[in-house]
Design a protein around this motif. Structure first.
Motif, PDB file in Angstrom:
ATOM      1  N   ASP A   1       0.826  -1.211   0.000  1.00 29.53           N
ATOM      2  CA  ASP A   1       0.000   0.000   0.000  1.00 29.53           C
ATOM      3  C   ASP A   1       0.860   1.261   0.000  1.00 29.53           C
ATOM      4  OD1 ASP A   1      -2.868  -0.940   0.139  1.00 29.53           O
ATOM      5  OD2 ASP A   1      -1.986  -2.097   1.752  1.00 29.53           O
ATOM      6  N   GLU A   2       1.955   1.230   0.759  1.00 31.54           N
ATOM      7  CA  GLU A   2       2.850   2.403   0.772  1.00 31.54           C
ATOM      8  C   GLU A   2       3.522   2.611  -0.578  1.00 31.54           C
ATOM      9  OE1 GLU A   2       3.906   2.592   5.546  1.00 31.54           O
ATOM     10  OE2 GLU A   2       5.293   1.585   4.193  1.00 31.54           O
ATOM     11  N   LEU A   3       3.865   1.513  -1.245  1.00 34.31           N
ATOM     12  CA  LEU A   3       4.484   1.644  -2.575  1.00 34.31           C
ATOM     13  C   LEU A   3       3.513   2.353  -3.523  1.00 34.31           C
ATOM     14  CD1 LEU A   3       6.163  -1.868  -3.075  1.00 34.31           C
ATOM     15  CD2 LEU A   3       7.307   0.288  -2.555  1.00 34.31           C
ATOM     16  N   LEU A   4       2.228   1.992  -3.443  1.00 35.82           N
ATOM     17  CA  LEU A   4       1.223   2.574  -4.340  1.00 35.82           C
ATOM     18  C   LEU A   4       0.852   4.000  -3.915  1.00 35.82           C
ATOM     19  CD1 LEU A   4      -1.145  -0.513  -4.723  1.00 35.82           C
ATOM     20  CD2 LEU A   4       0.233   0.498  -6.544  1.00 35.82           C
ATOM     21  N   ASN A   5       0.661   4.195  -2.606  1.00 37.56           N
ATOM     22  CA  ASN A   5       0.115   5.474  -2.151  1.00 37.56           C
ATOM     23  C   ASN A   5       1.155   6.523  -1.820  1.00 37.56           C
ATOM     24  OD1 ASN A   5      -2.338   4.158  -2.375  1.00 37.56           O
ATOM     25  ND2 ASN A   5      -2.317   3.506  -0.228  1.00 37.56           N
ATOM     26  N   GLU A   6       2.343   6.094  -1.385  1.00 41.56           N
ATOM     27  CA  GLU A   6       3.337   7.082  -0.959  1.00 41.56           C
ATOM     28  C   GLU A   6       4.541   7.166  -1.891  1.00 41.56           C
ATOM     29  OE1 GLU A   6       4.387   6.455   3.165  1.00 41.56           O
ATOM     30  OE2 GLU A   6       2.272   6.080   3.652  1.00 41.56           O
ATOM     31  N   GLU A   7       4.919   6.039  -2.501  1.00 42.20           N
ATOM     32  CA  GLU A   7       6.138   6.062  -3.311  1.00 42.20           C
ATOM     33  C   GLU A   7       5.852   6.250  -4.798  1.00 42.20           C
ATOM     34  OE1 GLU A   7       9.467   3.723  -2.305  1.00 42.20           O
ATOM     35  OE2 GLU A   7       8.852   3.424  -0.226  1.00 42.20           O
ATOM     36  N   GLY A   8       4.583   6.433  -5.144  1.00 39.99           N
ATOM     37  CA  GLY A   8       4.235   6.834  -6.506  1.00 39.99           C
ATOM     38  C   GLY A   8       4.293   5.746  -7.570  1.00 39.99           C
ATOM     39  N   PHE A   9       4.187   4.478  -7.169  1.00 44.53           N
ATOM     40  CA  PHE A   9       4.154   3.424  -8.184  1.00 44.53           C
ATOM     41  C   PHE A   9       2.727   3.255  -8.722  1.00 44.53           C
ATOM     42  CE2 PHE A   9       8.048   2.386  -5.881  1.00 44.53           C
ATOM     43  CZ  PHE A   9       8.922   2.211  -6.940  1.00 44.53           C
ATOM     44  N   ASP A  10       2.617   3.043 -10.029  1.00 47.06           N
ATOM     45  CA  ASP A  10       1.302   2.913 -10.660  1.00 47.06           C
ATOM     46  C   ASP A  10       0.765   1.492 -10.577  1.00 47.06           C
ATOM     47  OD1 ASP A  10       1.036   5.660 -11.807  1.00 47.06           O
ATOM     48  OD2 ASP A  10       2.936   5.069 -12.727  1.00 47.06           O
ATOM     49  N   ALA A  11       1.655   0.535 -10.400  1.00 45.34           N
ATOM     50  CA  ALA A  11       1.247  -0.864 -10.241  1.00 45.34           C
ATOM     51  C   ALA A  11       2.354  -1.604  -9.499  1.00 45.34           C
ATOM     52  CB  ALA A  11       1.009  -1.515 -11.602  1.00 45.34           C
ATOM     53  N   VAL A  12       1.975  -2.742  -8.907  1.00 45.49           N
ATOM     54  CA  VAL A  12       2.943  -3.561  -8.162  1.00 45.49           C
ATOM     55  C   VAL A  12       2.814  -5.003  -8.632  1.00 45.49           C
ATOM     56  CG1 VAL A  12       3.570  -4.463  -5.883  1.00 45.49           C
ATOM     57  CG2 VAL A  12       2.859  -2.090  -6.101  1.00 45.49           C
ATOM     58  N   PHE A  13       3.959  -5.644  -8.860  1.00 44.06           N
ATOM     59  CA  PHE A  13       3.964  -7.085  -9.146  1.00 44.06           C
ATOM     60  C   PHE A  13       4.601  -7.810  -7.964  1.00 44.06           C
ATOM     61  CE2 PHE A  13       6.335 -10.871 -10.591  1.00 44.06           C
ATOM     62  CZ  PHE A  13       5.258 -11.648 -11.013  1.00 44.06           C
ATOM     63  N   ILE A  14       3.906  -8.819  -7.439  1.00 43.67           N
ATOM     64  CA  ILE A  14       4.445  -9.599  -6.320  1.00 43.67           C
ATOM     65  C   ILE A  14       4.994 -10.919  -6.856  1.00 43.67           C
ATOM     66  CG2 ILE A  14       3.950 -10.695  -4.109  1.00 43.67           C
ATOM     67  CD1 ILE A  14       1.471  -8.821  -3.912  1.00 43.67           C
ATOM     68  N   GLY A  15       6.295 -11.078  -6.764  1.00 41.48           N
ATOM     69  CA  GLY A  15       6.941 -12.335  -7.173  1.00 41.48           C
ATOM     70  C   GLY A  15       7.862 -12.746  -6.048  1.00 41.48           C
ATOM     71  N   SER A  16       7.285 -12.909  -4.859  1.00 46.38           N
ATOM     72  CA  SER A  16       8.104 -13.040  -3.647  1.00 46.38           C
ATOM     73  C   SER A  16       8.563 -14.465  -3.377  1.00 46.38           C
ATOM     74  CB  SER A  16       7.330 -12.497  -2.449  1.00 46.38           C
ATOM     75  OG  SER A  16       6.061 -13.104  -2.387  1.00 46.38           O
ATOM     76  N   GLY A  17       8.125 -15.432  -4.220  1.00 43.92           N
ATOM     77  CA  GLY A  17       8.681 -16.777  -4.069  1.00 43.92           C
ATOM     78  C   GLY A  17       7.951 -17.635  -3.055  1.00 43.92           C
ATOM     79  N   ALA A  18       8.529 -18.773  -2.766  1.00 45.24           N
ATOM     80  CA  ALA A  18       7.817 -19.826  -2.056  1.00 45.24           C
ATOM     81  C   ALA A  18       7.639 -19.596  -0.565  1.00 45.24           C
ATOM     82  CB  ALA A  18       8.504 -21.148  -2.290  1.00 45.24           C
ATOM     83  N   GLY A  19       8.705 -19.483   0.174  1.00 48.26           N
ATOM     84  CA  GLY A  19       8.489 -19.206   1.581  1.00 48.26           C
ATOM     85  C   GLY A  19       9.058 -20.171   2.570  1.00 48.26           C
ATOM     86  N   LEU A  20       8.241 -20.547   3.547  1.00 46.20           N
ATOM     87  CA  LEU A  20       8.734 -21.231   4.731  1.00 46.20           C
ATOM     88  C   LEU A  20       8.959 -22.721   4.473  1.00 46.20           C
ATOM     89  CD1 LEU A  20       6.082 -19.780   7.228  1.00 46.20           C
ATOM     90  CD2 LEU A  20       8.042 -18.605   6.247  1.00 46.20           C
ATOM     91  N   PRO A  21      10.122 -23.231   4.871  1.00 42.98           N
ATOM     92  CA  PRO A  21      10.387 -24.655   4.637  1.00 42.98           C
ATOM     93  C   PRO A  21       9.485 -25.538   5.495  1.00 42.98           C
ATOM     94  CG  PRO A  21      12.108 -23.687   6.003  1.00 42.98           C
ATOM     95  CD  PRO A  21      11.228 -22.558   5.551  1.00 42.98           C
ATOM     96  N   ARG A  22       9.083 -26.677   4.934  1.00 46.97           N
ATOM     97  CA  ARG A  22       8.276 -27.633   5.696  1.00 46.97           C
ATOM     98  C   ARG A  22       9.187 -28.624   6.403  1.00 46.97           C
ATOM     99  NH1 ARG A  22       4.602 -28.386   1.164  1.00 46.97           N
ATOM    100  NH2 ARG A  22       2.885 -26.942   1.464  1.00 46.97           N
ATOM    101  N   PHE A  23       8.732 -29.060   7.557  1.00 44.77           N
ATOM    102  CA  PHE A  23       9.414 -30.144   8.266  1.00 44.77           C
ATOM    103  C   PHE A  23       8.422 -31.291   8.422  1.00 44.77           C
ATOM    104  CE2 PHE A  23      11.972 -26.441   9.204  1.00 44.77           C
ATOM    105  CZ  PHE A  23      13.261 -26.939   9.150  1.00 44.77           C
ATOM    106  N   MET A  24       8.905 -32.464   8.882  1.00 47.12           N
ATOM    107  CA  MET A  24       8.030 -33.631   8.942  1.00 47.12           C
ATOM    108  C   MET A  24       7.166 -33.674  10.185  1.00 47.12           C
ATOM    109  SD  MET A  24      10.372 -36.775   7.567  1.00 47.12           S
ATOM    110  CE  MET A  24       8.959 -37.816   7.245  1.00 47.12           C
ATOM    111  N   GLY A  25       7.685 -33.069  11.271  1.00 51.09           N
ATOM    112  CA  GLY A  25       6.977 -33.156  12.535  1.00 51.09           C
ATOM    113  C   GLY A  25       7.291 -34.446  13.283  1.00 51.09           C
TER     114      GLY A  25
END
Lengths: 462, 293
Positions: free
Chosen positions: A221-245
């Motif tokens: 939201d800050e990128l769009l509203n404060e930093e003047g970007f007209d659009a945002v693309f999210i390509g942030s990748g996979a994330g947290l590794p899984r364990f077996m438990g």
């Protein structure tokens, strides 16, 4: 050079015994003579099936024709219309299940070596100093891209070529995403290939700001509203590794594949003059059967360990590319198939001393269509290992979805986005790659980045 | 690049630095942390945020030199720049996310040990700015190694200092001081926040469990990326496995498995010891000492 039209020109590789002890690239690629000979095998189909098999629809016969005529620069610009990362794709795309799977040559003999030809073009163009073609002028619109992995780089590159002013925000200290932290040097050389491709994207005018965690340092939201970007693309990748438990999984010496590979690839822990430590292990079990598991196993091997892949199904179901499994075996990785860990044993200091496993057999097919592994009662046994690397996939990182107003996620907690144009539930916000699909491949992420660039362009031109 | 604007020696190998980092300064909250990497070859080191100035774009960090990584950080002087400085990471302190009216009804005791005094400071400062008076204990082995005492005195309602050797303030450790306050001085607390060495947090949490006081601890385990990607920082909290970087760094002190956390903390000890020797003496040590293999 003599060509048997039914057989592909073999590609030179480092000897398995030698390469098991170094981090140099396994595949050495085609030289000019080999590439031009292989190019003659392409039938130049009028209705090319290979293009349909490519997630970014590269004009494959088009670039191969240029290779055949000895015009690497021409071939590079044909590919450049579709892909920002040809040297990467030529190495890590699963061509055997995409373009090459559809090649007409493959019906009677070997399909054309499309991946190796793409790699030849990208590597040769780089050595010749050929750069991608830049936009003639800027159109005055700004787009923010979150994540500098394959999805983000592709989206940024495509938008820059269309005249957008693009800034990529990267959470880590180095650009590249999984290309930098995940895929090892021996499959994808960092300085020579990854850094060079990123430089090419930058040469299109793309800015990369590292050390910015979206959701923490700033928000969508800050990128769009404060930093003047007209659009945002999210390509942030996979994330947290899984364990077996399973019991003992927090022991010293149990790592996620992400951690192990990040230490080795991104932090260069195995280099003497880098400060980050890595525990190489003497006898290592890698749990899982995907490409990441192969990467972790082959890394541990190169650090001097005896390495076992522990996988609960049989060889046929291994999700890793056939080429990776083949390379791993050649190098001496031991495959303990139809085997599943049940607990990890430790000494008083909390260090791993062994892992108890149970034998599995295949039952009826499950939802994935693969035969479900079932435990064989009473078949528990212990393998003496000092290191266990869990390579079981990842679950989405909530950092962005939890800090962005109106961004919908699905029940698997992945961001919801249209496949055709990357549009999310929030206006001006697009997404693609593993953040949307869960862990997948480099080329699928690139395809999504490309679709989103098109979607963003259509939206901003309205 | 992130410029060092101030460098100050506090005590006991503990340093304070002001860093120019406008993005972090703009968005950080008490309880969060940063990751600093000095140069191309450095480690990613998670460090405490001790203070921040949003307008000037400055973040104050405090760190203790313990290994090669922090030794490297300490070599930088005012005017030099660190290559990488990322944050804020982790979640803000649970308390500052509570409604102020609710907080005013609480009786909060902060217990700090060693370099853990630094992350407590911005929380106590925040409390004072919001009109909430809190008690603070700073515990140290001896007087000379205590840090941030004057700063803390300005923002705490009551500051209690305790030294193991009795060289300053109350004689005893943090737990002894809590026992004295609750047992002898008739103090009652509804909440304790303990930040310091793991062994200290373990014993404070053990004591407050007996006393029935809910207790927050802030964990600083081994980390690589700090954004949830590697899982190196995982902890057993009750019957769940949590990642300190995205689920924490604060947790319920009565649920954290400190013994496991301390073992994990020691994971790279022999590697780090060897690296430190290499750093200080060059290639002098090649194993065989019995302490490493």
């Amino acid at each position: 050079m003599e060509v048997d039209v039914l057989k592909r020109i073999p590609v030179r590789e480092q000897d398995p015994k030698v390469r098991a002890t170094n981090f140099e690239e396994v595949c050495l690629g085609y030289n000019k003579e080999e590439a031009e000979a292989e190019a003659t095998r392409c039938l130049q189909c009028k209705n090319p099936q290979c293009v349909k098999g490519c997630p970014v629809n590269i004009d494959i016969p088009g670039f191969i024709k240029e290779v055949g005529e000895g015009n690497v620069e021409g071939a590079y610009h044909v590919i450049g219309k579709y892909s920002a990362l040809p040297a990467v794709c030529g190495r890590v795309c699963p061509q055997e299940s995409q373009c090459e799977a559809k090649c007409i040559r493959g019906i009677k003999g070997d399909p054309v070596s499309i991946g190796k030809l793409e790699r030849y073009v990208a590597d040769t163009a780089r050595e010749m100093g050929i750069k991608p073609e830049k936009a003639e002028s800027l159109n005055g619109k700004k787009v923010a891209v979150i994540g500098s992995g394959p999805a983000g780089l592709t989206c940024a590159g495509d938008l820059a070529k269309l005249g957008y002013e693009v800034t990529i925000f990267e959470a880590l200290h180095k650009a590249g995403g999984v290309l930098s932290y995940g895929i090892p040097e021996f499959r994808l050389p960092k300085t020579r290939v990854v850094d060079a491709e990123i430089e090419n994207v930058k040469s299109l005018g793309v800015k990369i700001e590292t050390n910015v965690v979206i959701g923490k340092s700033t928000t969508v939201d800050e990128l769009l509203n404060e930093e003047g970007f007209d659009a945002v693309f999210i390509g942030s990748g996979a994330g947290l590794p899984r364990f077996m438990g399973i019991p003992g999984e927090n022991a010293n010496g149990v790592f996620s594949a992400n951690e192990y590979l990040t230490r080795s690839n991104l932090m260069k822990a195995s280099c003497e003059d880098y400060d980050t430590p890595i525990i190489a292990g003497k006898k290592v079990a890698v749990v899982g059967g995907g490409n990441v598991a192969m990467d972790a196993a082959r890394t541990a091997l190169r650090l001097g360990a005896e390495v076992h892949i522990v996988y609960r199904r049989s060889e046929e179901e291994l999700p890793a590319r056939v080429e990776e499994v083949h390379h791993a075996k050649e190098e001496g990785i031991i495959f303990d198939l139809l085997t599943n860990p049940t607990q990890i044993f430790t000494d008083d200091a909390g260090n791993v001393t062994g892992m108890e496993c149970i034998r599995m057999e295949l039952g009826e097919p499950d939802e994935s269509g693969r035969r479900r592994p079932v435990e064989v009662k009473g078949s528990e046994f212990t393998i003496a290992v000092d290191t266990v690397i869990m390579s079981l996939g990842t679950s989405p990182n909530p950092l962005i979805s939890s800090t962005t107003e109106g961004l919908d996620i699905n029940k698997r907690k992945c961001i919801v986005a249209e496949e055709t144009n990357g549009q999310t539930s929030k206006a001006k916000v697009y997404a693609g790659g593993d953040a949307v699909t869960g862990a997948a491949t480099v080329i699928l992420a690139m395809g999504a980045g490309k679709a989103a660039a098109k979607g963003i362009d259509e939206f901003l031109r309205k | 690049m992130f410029k060092i604007l101030k460098k100050e020696y506090l005590a006991n190998n503990i340093w304070l630095m002001d860093i120019e980092a406008p993005r972090v300064a703009k968005s950080c909250k008490p309880g969060q942390f940063v990751i600093v990497k000095a140069d191309e070859r450095g480690e990613r080191i998670p460090l405490t945020i001790c203070d921040y100035d949003r307008e000037k774009g400055i973040v104050t960090i405090v760190f203790q030199v313990v290994g090669v990584g922090t030794q490297e950080l300490q070599k930088y002087e005012v005017g030099d720049s660190y290559m990488d400085f990322v944050g804020p990471l982790g979640n803000a302190s649970e308390l500052i996310e509570m409604p102020v009216e609710e907080l005013k009804k609480e009786h909060i005791l902060f217990v700090c040990g060693g370099v853990g005094t630094a992350p407590v400071y911005p929380q106590v400062k925040w409390m004072k700015e919001h009109g909430i008076g809190v008690d603070v204990i700073i515990g140290a082995r001896t007087k000379d190694i205590m840090i941030l005492e004057n700063e803390m005195r300005e923002v705490a309602e009551n500051l209690y200092v305790a030294t193991d050797d009795g060289s300053y303030g109350f004689k005893g450790n943090g737990c002894d001081q809590i026992n004295d306050l609750v047992g002898n001085q008739g103090k009652t607390y509804t909440r304790v926040v303990a930040i310091g060495p793991m062994i200290m947090m373990k014993f404070v949490a053990k004591l407050t469990k007996e006393l029935g006081i809910p207790t927050i601890v802030s964990m600083n385990p081994i980390m690589v990326d700090g954004t949830g990607m590697c899982g190196a920082c995982r902890l057993q909290v009750g019957d769940e496995v949590k990642f300190a970087c995205v689920d924490g760094p604060e947790f319920d002190g009565h649920l954290v498995d400190f013994d496991q956390a301390m073992k994990r903390q020691a994971m790279y000890k022999s590697e780090e010891g060897l690296a430190k020797l290499r750093y200080e003496e060059g290639e002098t040590h090649h194993g065989g000492c019995g302490n490493c293999d």
